[in-house]
Design a protein around this motif. Structure first.
Motif, short mmCIF file in Angstrom:
data_model
loop_
_atom_site.label_atom_id
_atom_site.label_comp_id
_atom_site.label_asym_id
_atom_site.label_seq_id
_atom_site.Cartn_x
_atom_site.Cartn_y
_atom_site.Cartn_z
N GLN A 179 24.43 3.24 -0.23
CA GLN A 179 25.13 4.52 -0.34
C GLN A 179 26.06 4.52 -1.54
O GLN A 179 26.18 5.53 -2.25
CB GLN A 179 25.92 4.80 0.94
CG GLN A 179 26.69 6.12 0.89
CD GLN A 179 27.30 6.48 2.24
OE1 GLN A 179 26.60 6.52 3.25
NE2 GLN A 179 28.60 6.71 2.25
N GLU A 180 26.74 3.42 -1.79
CA GLU A 180 27.63 3.31 -2.96
C GLU A 180 26.84 3.55 -4.25
O GLU A 180 27.31 4.22 -5.16
CB GLU A 180 28.31 1.95 -2.99
CG GLU A 180 29.33 1.72 -1.89
CD GLU A 180 29.85 0.30 -1.87
OE1 GLU A 180 29.49 -0.49 -2.77
OE2 GLU A 180 30.65 -0.03 -0.97
N ASP A 203 19.54 11.13 -2.79
CA ASP A 203 20.21 11.41 -1.52
C ASP A 203 19.20 11.46 -0.37
O ASP A 203 19.45 10.92 0.71
CB ASP A 203 20.97 12.74 -1.59
CG ASP A 203 22.21 12.65 -2.47
OD1 ASP A 203 22.96 11.68 -2.32
OD2 ASP A 203 22.41 13.55 -3.31
N ARG A 224 25.90 7.30 -4.50
CA ARG A 224 27.06 8.17 -4.76
C ARG A 224 27.65 7.95 -6.15
O ARG A 224 28.39 8.79 -6.66
CB ARG A 224 28.13 7.91 -3.71
CG ARG A 224 27.71 8.25 -2.29
CD ARG A 224 27.65 9.75 -2.08
NE ARG A 224 27.28 10.08 -0.71
CZ ARG A 224 26.06 10.41 -0.32
NH1 ARG A 224 25.09 10.45 -1.22
NH2 ARG A 224 25.80 10.70 0.93
N LYS A 225 27.33 6.84 -6.77
CA LYS A 225 27.91 6.51 -8.07
C LYS A 225 27.35 7.42 -9.14
O LYS A 225 26.14 7.64 -9.22
CB LYS A 225 27.60 5.05 -8.42
CG LYS A 225 28.25 4.55 -9.68
CD LYS A 225 28.16 3.03 -9.76
CE LYS A 225 26.72 2.56 -9.68
NZ LYS A 225 26.59 1.10 -9.81
#
Length: 240
Positions: free
Chosen positions: A234-235, A155, A238-239
């Motif tokens: 970002q995908e 992050d 976040r996965k």
């Protein structure tokens, strides 16, 4: 964020664990040195400190030595241990991260060189405010990228990639201002050109910090996010 023991396996061989931790520690030490180089190079520029500028340039040799040492250690581990899966990913990421750290050191040395030239000219040109601002911004990016690596925090690595876009905009804006000033006062051309080179080096530092952040995401998530846009990145982060 995954904890260290979730990303990397613990081994029966205590020596192997120590070897892996050793190259991580050395990489962070190298990162701390190049972060200091950037900070000192900007200080030398703003304050006209020739002694500090020379120190930054001299430290570049140490950075180069650290890169070679870490790279050799990674090759030794690969040859002796034949690591698999996450351990192999760690070693390969470190070999790429230290290249970007070495190049950050190169950019700091270039800034220090320009600082020395400006000290010799004896006049303070336009652009110091912009250099101070962008310099602080990219130094923070380097610090955050190293923190993301130390904590295996994808992050935080993603935030570094986002900051690179902001730095690019700041760089373009500062370049336009400097070119306009140079056109209005041709006597300033030599001095402003030095500032343009400093700004270019700072923008590249931001690029290298982003590269380090991308390696952290690959390290944690196992997905290569180089050359991807921020949305795709970002995908990935976040996965689950």
């Amino acid at each position: 964020m995954k904890e260290d023991n979730e990303v990397f396996t613990q081994h029966i061989s205590t020596q192997f664990n120590e070897d892996l931790e050793g190259i991580r520690t050395q990489t962070l030490e190298m990162g701390g040195l190049v972060e200091k180089q950037i900070n000192d190079a900007i200080t030398a520029l703003i304050e006209g400190d020739a002694v500090l500028g020379e120190q930054v340039r001299a430290a570049d040799d140490l950075v180069n030595q650290m890169e070679r040492k870490i790279d050799e250690e990674c090759m030794r581990i690969l040859a002796r241990r034949q690591p698999a899966a996450s351990d192999l990913r760690l070693i390969m990421c470190i070999t790429k991260i230290v290249v970007d750290l070495e190049r950050i050191g190169d950019e700091a040395s270039k800034i220090a060189k320009r600082a020395l030239l400006l000290v010799d000219e004896g006049q303070s040109p336009q652009g110091y405010v912009e250099c101070r601002h962008i310099g602080a911004h990219v130094r923070q990016m380097v610090q955050d990228a190293l923190s993301a690596f130390a904590r295996l925090d994808s992050d935080q690595a993603l935030l570094v990639a986002r900051e690179d876009k902001i730095v690019d905009k700041e760089y373009k804006s500062a370049m336009r201002e400097m070119v306009t000033y140079m056109m209005e006062d041709p006597r300033s051309i030599s001095r402003v050109l030095s500032i343009l080179w400093v700004l270019r080096s700072l923008e590249r530092v931001g690029d290298h910090a982003r590269n380090v952040a991308e390696q952290v995401i690959f390290l944690v998530k196992g997905t290569d996010v180089r050359y991807q846009g921020l949305e795709r990145m970002q995908e990935t982060v976040r996965k689950d």
